[in-house]
Design a protein around this motif. Structure first.
Motif, mmCIF file in Angstrom:
data_model
loop_
_atom_site.group_PDB
_atom_site.id
_atom_site.type_symbol
_atom_site.label_atom_id
_atom_site.label_comp_id
_atom_site.label_asym_id
_atom_site.label_seq_id
_atom_site.Cartn_x
_atom_site.Cartn_y
_atom_site.Cartn_z
ATOM 1 N N LEU A 1 0.837 -1.197 0.000
ATOM 2 C CA LEU A 1 0.000 0.000 0.000
ATOM 3 C C LEU A 1 0.878 1.256 0.000
ATOM 4 C CD1 LEU A 1 -2.596 1.652 0.313
ATOM 5 C CD2 LEU A 1 -2.463 1.201 2.792
ATOM 6 N N ILE A 2 1.856 1.290 0.850
ATOM 7 C CA ILE A 2 2.750 2.454 0.916
ATOM 8 C C ILE A 2 3.491 2.630 -0.408
ATOM 9 C CG2 ILE A 2 4.741 3.456 2.091
ATOM 10 C CD1 ILE A 2 2.151 3.478 3.711
ATOM 11 N N GLN A 3 3.898 1.538 -1.024
ATOM 12 C CA GLN A 3 4.586 1.637 -2.314
ATOM 13 C C GLN A 3 3.660 2.192 -3.399
ATOM 14 O OE1 GLN A 3 6.265 -2.177 -3.283
ATOM 15 N NE2 GLN A 3 7.675 -2.175 -1.544
ATOM 16 N N ARG A 4 2.412 1.736 -3.405
ATOM 17 C CA ARG A 4 1.463 2.250 -4.394
ATOM 18 C C ARG A 4 1.218 3.746 -4.194
ATOM 19 N NH1 ARG A 4 -1.428 -2.428 -3.107
ATOM 20 N NH2 ARG A 4 -3.008 -1.176 -2.027
ATOM 21 N N ILE A 5 1.078 4.127 -2.946
ATOM 22 C CA ILE A 5 0.869 5.551 -2.652
ATOM 23 C C ILE A 5 2.070 6.371 -3.115
ATOM 24 C CG2 ILE A 5 0.648 7.243 -0.787
ATOM 25 C CD1 ILE A 5 -1.073 5.220 0.706
ATOM 26 N N ASP A 6 3.273 5.866 -2.862
ATOM 27 C CA ASP A 6 4.485 6.589 -3.285
ATOM 28 C C ASP A 6 4.536 6.735 -4.805
ATOM 29 O OD1 ASP A 6 5.362 6.953 -0.704
ATOM 30 O OD2 ASP A 6 6.670 5.176 -0.705
ATOM 31 N N ARG A 7 4.175 5.660 -5.523
ATOM 32 C CA ARG A 7 4.204 5.738 -6.980
ATOM 33 C C ARG A 7 3.185 6.746 -7.506
ATOM 34 N NH1 ARG A 7 4.983 0.016 -6.649
ATOM 35 N NH2 ARG A 7 2.750 -0.321 -7.002
ATOM 36 N N VAL A 8 1.979 6.736 -6.917
ATOM 37 C CA VAL A 8 0.947 7.684 -7.346
ATOM 38 C C VAL A 8 1.396 9.116 -7.070
ATOM 39 C CG1 VAL A 8 -1.395 8.494 -6.887
ATOM 40 C CG2 VAL A 8 -0.945 6.047 -7.104
ATOM 41 N N GLN A 9 1.973 9.331 -5.891
ATOM 42 C CA GLN A 9 2.433 10.681 -5.548
ATOM 43 C C GLN A 9 3.562 11.124 -6.477
ATOM 44 O OE1 GLN A 9 0.783 12.383 -3.331
ATOM 45 N NE2 GLN A 9 -0.445 10.670 -2.639
ATOM 46 N N ASP A 10 4.467 10.217 -6.789
ATOM 47 C CA ASP A 10 5.574 10.564 -7.689
ATOM 48 C C ASP A 10 5.060 10.954 -9.072
ATOM 49 O OD1 ASP A 10 7.406 10.099 -5.695
ATOM 50 O OD2 ASP A 10 7.922 8.066 -6.377
ATOM 51 N N ALA A 11 4.025 10.243 -9.545
ATOM 52 C CA ALA A 11 3.463 10.565 -10.851
ATOM 53 C C ALA A 11 2.825 11.956 -10.851
ATOM 54 C CB ALA A 11 2.433 9.515 -11.261
ATOM 55 N N ILE A 12 2.100 12.287 -9.789
ATOM 56 C CA ILE A 12 1.477 13.607 -9.693
ATOM 57 C C ILE A 12 2.554 14.691 -9.620
ATOM 58 C CG2 ILE A 12 0.049 15.102 -8.253
ATOM 59 C CD1 ILE A 12 -1.524 12.621 -7.418
ATOM 60 N N ILE A 13 3.591 14.448 -8.831
ATOM 61 C CA ILE A 13 4.668 15.434 -8.700
ATOM 62 C C ILE A 13 5.371 15.649 -10.031
ATOM 63 C CG2 ILE A 13 6.913 15.859 -7.628
ATOM 64 C CD1 ILE A 13 5.846 14.420 -5.138
ATOM 65 N N ALA A 14 5.614 14.567 -10.771
ATOM 66 C CA ALA A 14 6.283 14.690 -12.072
ATOM 67 C C ALA A 14 5.441 15.503 -13.052
ATOM 68 C CB ALA A 14 6.570 13.303 -12.639
ATOM 69 N N ARG A 15 4.133 15.241 -13.087
ATOM 70 C CA ARG A 15 3.269 16.003 -13.988
ATOM 71 C C ARG A 15 3.209 17.472 -13.583
ATOM 72 N NH1 ARG A 15 0.028 11.212 -13.753
ATOM 73 N NH2 ARG A 15 -1.234 12.146 -12.104
ATOM 74 N N GLU A 16 3.128 17.722 -12.292
ATOM 75 C CA GLU A 16 3.060 19.106 -11.828
ATOM 76 C C GLU A 16 4.373 19.839 -12.089
ATOM 77 O OE1 GLU A 16 1.040 22.368 -10.093
ATOM 78 O OE2 GLU A 16 0.397 20.434 -10.896
ATOM 79 N N ALA A 17 5.491 19.159 -11.885
ATOM 80 C CA ALA A 17 6.797 19.778 -12.162
ATOM 81 C C ALA A 17 6.921 20.130 -13.634
ATOM 82 C CB ALA A 17 7.921 18.845 -11.729
ATOM 83 N N SER A 18 6.457 19.236 -14.503
ATOM 84 C CA SER A 18 6.494 19.517 -15.930
ATOM 85 C C SER A 18 5.618 20.711 -16.280
ATOM 86 C CB SER A 18 6.045 18.285 -16.713
ATOM 87 O OG SER A 18 6.008 18.538 -18.091
ATOM 88 N N ARG A 19 4.493 20.826 -15.604
ATOM 89 C CA ARG A 19 3.571 21.928 -15.896
ATOM 90 C C ARG A 19 4.144 23.268 -15.461
ATOM 91 N NH1 ARG A 19 -0.905 24.591 -13.717
ATOM 92 N NH2 ARG A 19 -0.570 23.658 -11.677
ATOM 93 N N VAL A 20 4.738 23.325 -14.278
ATOM 94 C CA VAL A 20 5.258 24.606 -13.803
ATOM 95 C C VAL A 20 6.531 25.014 -14.537
ATOM 96 C CG1 VAL A 20 4.242 24.295 -11.516
ATOM 97 C CG2 VAL A 20 6.596 23.548 -11.919
ATOM 98 N N GLU A 21 7.191 24.061 -15.186
ATOM 99 C CA GLU A 21 8.410 24.386 -15.934
ATOM 100 C C GLU A 21 8.128 24.770 -17.379
ATOM 101 O OE1 GLU A 21 10.909 21.022 -15.526
ATOM 102 O OE2 GLU A 21 11.393 21.409 -13.415
ATOM 103 N N GLU A 22 6.863 24.777 -17.785
ATOM 104 C CA GLU A 22 6.534 25.192 -19.147
ATOM 105 C C GLU A 22 6.977 26.638 -19.372
ATOM 106 O OE1 GLU A 22 2.372 24.678 -19.558
ATOM 107 O OE2 GLU A 22 2.453 22.496 -19.729
ATOM 108 N N GLY A 23 7.596 26.888 -20.500
ATOM 109 C CA GLY A 23 8.065 28.224 -20.820
ATOM 110 C C GLY A 23 9.506 28.487 -20.449
#
Length: 236
Positions: free
Chosen positions: A115-137
Motif C-alpha cells: 500500500l505504501i509503495q502504491r501511494i508513493d508511486r501515485v504521488q511521484d506521478a502527480i509530482i512529475a506532472r506538476e513539475a512539468s507543468r510549472v516548468e513550461e516556458g
C-alpha cells in the motif's frame, strides 16, 4: 534623404526609431526578431510570476488546513472531485489507495508495505506532472538568454561591414559616413542584450522556484505517507 549623405547629423538622426528605419533589411530583421523574442520572454515572465504566486498561496492555505487537526477525508471532500492544484490531488490519491486497500483487507505487513509503495508511486506521478507543468516556458527563456546576444552580435557585424562598404564607396573616412552605420550596428547588440538579460535572470529565478515547489510537493507526499503509516499502525 540620408543625413549621412547630406553631411548633416543631428541628435534625432541617432534616435532609436531613426536607427531602425535607416538600417538595412538584415539588421532590421535581426532587430525585429530580437524584439519578438523579448516580447515572448516577458509574456512568460509575467505568467510565471502570477502562477508561482498563486500556487504558493494555495499551498500555504491547504497545508494550514491539513495541519489544523481536521480529518483528511473532510479536507479532501471540500477540495471537490477534480481539484486544480496538486496538493489536494495528492491527498485524494492517497486516500483513494487507502480506502481500496482497507476494503480488500490489510491482513499482513506485506500488504501494508505494498500500500505504501502504491501511494508513493501515485504521488511521484502527480509530482512529475506538476513539475512539468510549472516548468513550461522555461526552455524559451533559456533560448532567448543564450541566443539573443549572438544574434545581436551578428547584426552588429553585418552593420559594421556596411560601414566599411560606405567608406570604400565614398572614399571618405569622415564620421558622418561611418557613425550612422556603426550606431545602427551597435543598436542591434543593445537589443540583443536587452532581450537576453531579463530572460537570463528570470530563467534562474523560476528554475529555483520550480525546484522549491517540487520539493514542497515531495515533502507533502512524505507527510501523507507518514499519516497512512500511522493509520496502519493504529489498526494493528
Amino acid at each position: 534623404m540620408d543625413p549621412a549623405a547630406s553631411g548633416t547629423l543631428t541628435a534625432e538622426s541617432f534616435s532609436l526609431i531613426a536607427l531602425f528605419l535607416r538600417a538595412d533589411w538584415v539588421v532590421k530583421a535581426v532587430m525585429i526578431g530580437l524584439g519578438l523574442a523579448s516580447l515572448f520572454s516577458w509574456a512568460v515572465i509575467i505568467d510565471k510570476l502570477l502562477r508561482f504566486s498563486a500556487l504558493n498561496r494555495h499551498a500555504d492555505r491547504f497545508e494550514d488546513q491539513v495541519s489544523s487537526g481536521r480529518s483528511l477525508e473532510e479536507i479532501a471532500n471540500e477540495a471537490g472531485e477534480r481539484p486544480r492544484h496538486a496538493l489536494p490531488r495528492m491527498l485524494q490519491a492517497a486516500l483513494r489507495e487507502w480506502r481500496e486497500a482497507r476494503t480488500k483487507g490489510l491482513s499482513s505487513d506485506t500488504q501494508a508495505g505494498f500500500l505504501i509503495q502504491r501511494i508513493d508511486r501515485v504521488q511521484d506521478a502527480i509530482i512529475a506532472r506538476e513539475a512539468s507543468r510549472v516548468e513550461e516556458g522555461l526552455p524559451l527563456l533559456a533560448i532567448v538568454a543564450t541566443a539573443s546576444p549572438f544574434i545581436g552580435l551578428f547584426g552588429t557585424v553585418w552593420g559594421i561591414m556596411g560601414a566599411f562598404q560606405a567608406i570604400a564607396i565614398q572614399q571618405n573616412t569622415n564620421l558622418t559616413v561611418v557613425a550612422p552605420a556603426i550606431a545602427e550596428a551597435l543598436f542591434a547588440t543593445a537589443i540583443g542584450l536587452a532581450a537576453a538579460i531579463p530572460a537570463y535572470i528570470a530563467y534562474n529565478k523560476f528554475s529555483s522556484d520550480a525546484a522549491r515547489y517540487s520539493g514542497r510537493l515531495e515533502g507533502f507526499a512524505d507527510d501523507l505517507a507518514t499519516a497512512i503509516q500511522r493509520r496502519l499502525s493504529d489498526r494493528t
